[in-house]
Design an enzyme around this catalytic site. Structure first.
Site, mmCIF file in Angstrom:
data_model
loop_
_atom_site.group_PDB
_atom_site.id
_atom_site.type_symbol
_atom_site.label_atom_id
_atom_site.label_comp_id
_atom_site.label_asym_id
_atom_site.label_seq_id
_atom_site.Cartn_x
_atom_site.Cartn_y
_atom_site.Cartn_z
ATOM 1 N N SER A 538 0.357 -25.641 11.459
ATOM 2 C CA SER A 538 1.176 -24.572 10.714
ATOM 3 C C SER A 538 2.648 -24.456 11.539
ATOM 4 C CB SER A 538 0.359 -23.251 10.737
ATOM 5 O OG SER A 538 0.926 -22.313 9.958
ATOM 6 N N HIS A 657 -5.711 -24.006 4.254
ATOM 7 C CA HIS A 657 -4.883 -24.223 5.716
ATOM 8 C C HIS A 657 -5.836 -24.293 6.941
ATOM 9 C CE1 HIS A 657 -0.976 -23.398 7.537
ATOM 10 N NE2 HIS A 657 -1.734 -22.189 8.206
#
EC number: 3.4.21.26
Length: 690
Positions: A538, A657
């Site tokens: 991320s 994610h």
């Protein structure tokens, strides 16, 4: 030698796309990859995955690593119990179940399964996100994530019959579930975006109240109806006594407005607790009309303040637990408050009463991280978990009235803490800043500079990397590896000043901190350049992308997961605009545009440069950091890299994610990353047989 000579990357079409920023033209030839549902992009994904899987298949020890991971992951896990209504609940996993199972237990009776997400999808990609019980414990509301997306559905269940109630609520995202008594709950939702839910930008969050027995179309809009209430993130909390509703509203990841409403008075106004976005403030607890708030307003390391709910503005706040040198987090339960202080990224806990009197320091088992110390105000016992990089999570029972601590459940993980070393070191960054680094390895390892080493970092959004146990990391140590975690600026380890020192036009500090950590590991004999891998996900994927393009000579392998890599366009996708507090945007000013372009990984790849062996990982349902970041970066690397090392992208299907990823996928991902890392370091057999 790696095997790039045998690689034939898929052809990636280049367009003539040009964007203009403050008079500067910037090419974006792979813009078409942003359309994640086009047939051309889907064909590209399949072709890239074939190349990557074919390359990984040649690694002789890939299956051995996967087998070791599966074996060591296969042990029973059980979370801390919590009380709702007549039941005590807990999560458990028999070992290799893709998702944890919610169980409930009545006093004197065996536990029973209440909710098993593994039965909701054949591949385990439907994950339980949040759950919340009505005050009487008779109704359960829970949200589900489908295939890793941030979009959720809220389902309702009758606790006694375990039967579903009503049609699920749709279009829910970044939402809590906060009950008002037994009649209904508050939740947050965005209007359905134009275009793909997985990539279209979502801006205006709205707060609704859902009353049991009614359709979602009848839900009452509570906050977000007028322009003054337009915010990107809106959430609600109802106090345990059902007396107050608190509404938090924010436009980015730092700073929020806070409002309070007395629910016991019909027509009571919505009062402002904090009317600007200059600081963070959140409710910890209430006692009657007295609110207990955690804030960094005028306190970069945070303080706990109290205020009367009918006159709640900042000028009325009074310190209950003043700011200290260490960062503060506060939990509540059992009639007490628990102040958790972060000391060089490790936890210390002190117990206070609601008048601010210090009761005791809670004796923790060692240096590490804690979780828990939460519960209802009348809970006679609370639970907390303790872990570090060498110690698997262990649960303890804490009796707040006496301070007694007892072991509740030891971990069944097949790892012995005494077999490992986890040591904290400090090093100097480029500008002289002292940065902590925790280094873990198996006892007996020779620090002769030859060890395969992974350096991990994040450095953003006020997130602190505290010591936590990972089956995957423990396996890396068992393979003979070193695992180092740098607590970079941009994180929250030392409070607001540490965070701000790694944001916007200070972002280069984060990259410099990470580069200095790598140099320290080499100088101290842990590893050398051709045995060093850098890794992050991320915002940490941005970190890896920036460092590998700034210093391609620093490491042998770069593994970045779900990274933010296009810094000129990140804010145009899904939730990206909410990250502007940390990054700034290319539209802010010419100076900000120049700064972002200067380190943006996508725009920093240079033709003719030899880059390290790179494995980019992303997922087709990641709607937090859309996969286009990774797609465009990988395509650029493949086109421009002039070196002998592979530039691969691994695209997970039906995944997002990271949160809620099935165990089977986690094992496969870890095996592929470790196999690639060791193979690219030159190993043709494992450095240590597990």
């Amino acid at each position: 030698m790696s095997g790039k000579a045998r690689l034939h990357y898929p052809v990636t079409r280049q367009s003539e796309q040009l964007d203009h920023y403050f008079g500067q033209a910037v090419a974006d030839p792979y813009r078409w990859l942003e359309d994640d549902r086009s047939p051309e992009t889907e064909a590209w994904v399949k072709a890239q995955n074939r190349v990557t899987q074919d390359y990984l298949a040649q690694i002789p020890f890939r299956d051995a690593i996967k087998g070791k991971l599966a074996t060591s992951w296969n042990y029973a896990k059980e979370g801390a119990p919590f009380r709702e209504g007549r039941y005590h609940y807990f999560f458990k996993n028999d070992g290799l179940q893709n998702q944890n199972v919610l169980c409930g237990q009545l006093a004197g009776k065996p536990a029973e399964v209440f909710l098993d997400p593994n039965l909701l999808s054949p591949d385990g990609t439907t994950a339980l996100d949040q759950l919340s019980f009505s005050r009487d414990g008779k109704t359960l509301a829970y949200s589900l994530s489908l295939a890793g997306s941030d979009w959720r559905e809220i389902h309702l269940m009758d606790v006694e019959s375990k039967q579903p109630l009503e049609t699920p609520l749709r279009d829910v995202k970044f939402s809590g579930i906060s009950w008002l008594g037994n009649e209904g709950f508050f939740y947050s939702s965005y209007d359905k975006p134009d275009g793909s839910e997985l990539s279209a930008r979502t801006d205006q969050h709205k707060l609704y109240f859902h009353r049991l027995g009614t359709a979602q179309e009848e839900d009452r809009l509570v906050f977000g109806a007028i322009p003054a209430q337009r915010h990107r993130y809106v959430g609600a909390t109802v106090t345990e006594d059902d007396r107050y509703l608190l509404i938090s509203a924010a436009d980015s990841t730092s700073g929020n407005r806070l409002y309070v409403k007395d629910l016991t008075r019909e027509g009571a106004p919505l009062l402002t607790v904090q009317g600007d976005l200059a600081a963070d403030v959140s409710l910890v607890d209430n006692k009657g009309s007295r609110l207990y708030l955690l804030t960094n307003r005028d306190a970069p390391n945070r303080r706990l303040v109290t205020v009367e709910a009918d006159n709640p503005g900042p000028e009325q706040w009074r310190d209950l637990i003043p700011e200290r040198q260490q960062v503060l987090t506060v939990h509540s339960g059992g009639g007490y408050l628990f102040a958790e202080y972060m000391v060089d990224a490790t936890a210390r806990v002190e117990q206070f009463d609601h008048d601010g009197k210090r009761v005791r320091e809670v004796g923790l088992p060692g240096l590490g991280s804690v979780s828990g110390f939460n519960g209802k105000q009348d809970d006679p016992a609370l639970y907390f978990g303790f872990e570090n990089y060498a110690q698997p999570p262990t649960l303890y029972k804490f009796e707040p009235n006496s301070g007694a601590i007892s072991l509740y459940r030891a971990s069944a993980a097949p790892f012995k803490p005494e077999d490992y070393v986890s040591e904290q070191r400090f090093y100097r960054s480029k500008d002289g800043t002292r940065v902590p680094l925790i280094i873990s390895y198996r006892k007996g390892l020779k620090l002769d500079g030859s060890n395969p080493t992974i350096l991990y970092g994040y450095g953003g959004f006020d997130v602190s990397l505290t010591p936590s146990f990972s089956v995957s990391v423990a396996n890396w140590l068992d393979l003979g590896g070193v695992y180092a975690v740098a607590n970079l600026r941009g994180g929250g380890e030392y409070g607001q000043a540490w965070h701000l020192a790694g944001t916007r036009m200070n972002k280069q500090n984060v990259f410099d901190d990470f580069i200095a950590a790598a140099e320290y590991l080499k100088a101290e004999g842990y590893t050398r350049t051709d045995r060093l891998a850098i890794r992050g996900g991320s915002n940490g994927g941005l970190l890896v992308g920036a460092v590998m393009t700034q210093r391609p000579d620093l490491m042998r392998v770069a593994c970045q997961a779900v990274g933010v890599l296009d810094m000129l366009r990140y804010h145009t996708f899904t939730a990206g605009a909410g990250w502007a507090y940390d990054y700034g945007t290319s539209a802010d000013s010419e100076a900000m545009f120049d700064y972002l372009k200067g380190y943006s990984p996508l725009h920093s790849v240079r033709a003719g440069v030899s880059y390290p062996s790179t494995l980019v990982t992303t997922a087709d349902h990641d709607d937090r950091v859309v996969p286009a970041h990774s797609f465009k970066f990988a395509a650029t690397l493949q086109a421009d890299d002039a070196g002998p090392h592979p530039q691969l992208i691994r695209i997970e299907t039906n995944a997002g994610h990271g949160a809620g990823t099935p165990v089977a996928k986690l094992i496969e991902q870890s095996a592929d990353i470790y196999a690639f890392t060791l193979f690219e370091m030159g190993y043709r057999q494992l450095p240590r047989q597990p």
